[in-house]
Design an enzyme around this catalytic site. Structure first.
Site, PDB file in Angstrom:
ATOM      1  N   HIS A 139       6.177  19.766  22.829  1.00 57.98           N
ATOM      2  CA  HIS A 139       7.302  19.673  23.826  1.00 57.98           C
ATOM      3  C   HIS A 139       8.341  18.880  23.240  1.00 57.98           C
ATOM      4  CE1 HIS A 139       4.520  16.317  25.205  1.00 57.98           C
ATOM      5  NE2 HIS A 139       5.775  15.878  25.421  1.00 57.98           N
TER       6      HIS A 139
ATOM      7  N   GLU B 108       9.277  18.534  29.085  1.00 56.76           N
ATOM      8  CA  GLU B 108       8.959  17.546  29.887  1.00 56.76           C
ATOM      9  C   GLU B 108      10.253  16.621  30.379  1.00 56.76           C
ATOM     10  OE1 GLU B 108       6.913  14.186  27.788  1.00 56.76           O
ATOM     11  OE2 GLU B 108       6.237  13.414  29.393  1.00 56.76           O
TER      12      GLU B 108
HETATM   13 CO    CO Z   1       5.745  13.675  25.944  1.00 58.20          CO
END
Ligand code: CO
Length: 134
Positions: free
Chosen positions: A79, A130
């Site tokens: 991510h 995120e």
């Molecule tokens: Co992270």
């Protein structure tokens, strides 16, 4: 709305060996390992001048990142994390744009002691995103 790139996360099979790649081979500054049971991972941060790299090892076979390793046996990029000023305002705006927030939609405390949320990869070009409140 999004600000700085806080980190790029890489899932690894062996955190000790992977830390050595960054600390020794690449000559980077690396933090001590930290276990985050509520996220199911053990994490090390590589501190670069302009951002961080987060190395993630699953704490158990039930960890969400264990499934990632099943699909990607050599590990890989998992991510990207962007900073936002106000995570609840960001969440509400994204939901109004039709984006899906993972889990129960409420921020959790992440590795830096700050609230984080994850956004569905299908809504963001195939990339798990995120958000961290700066
Ligand atoms: Co992270």
């Amino acid at each position: 709305m999004i600000g700085r790139l806080n980190h790029v996360a890489i899932v690894v099979r062996d955190l000790t060996a992977s830390t050595a790649v960054y600390a020794q081979t690449l000559g980077a500054k690396v933090s001590a390992p930290q276990s985050l049971p509520e996220h199911g991972v053990k994490v090390v941060f590589v501190e670069l001048p302009n951002t961080k790299i987060e190395l993630l090892e699953p704490l158990s076979p039930q960890s969400p990142v264990a499934k990632f390793l099943e699909r990607n046996p050599d590990g890989g990029i998992h991510h990207v994390c962007y900073e936002v000023d106000d995570i609840l305002a960001a969440r509400d705006r994204l939901k109004s744009e039709g984006a899906r927030v993972l889990g129960d939609g409420e921020p959790k405390i992440g590795a830096h002691g700050k609230p984080v949320l994850f956004l569905h990869p299908k809504d963001f070009l195939g990339t798990l995103v995120e958000l961290e409140q700066a």
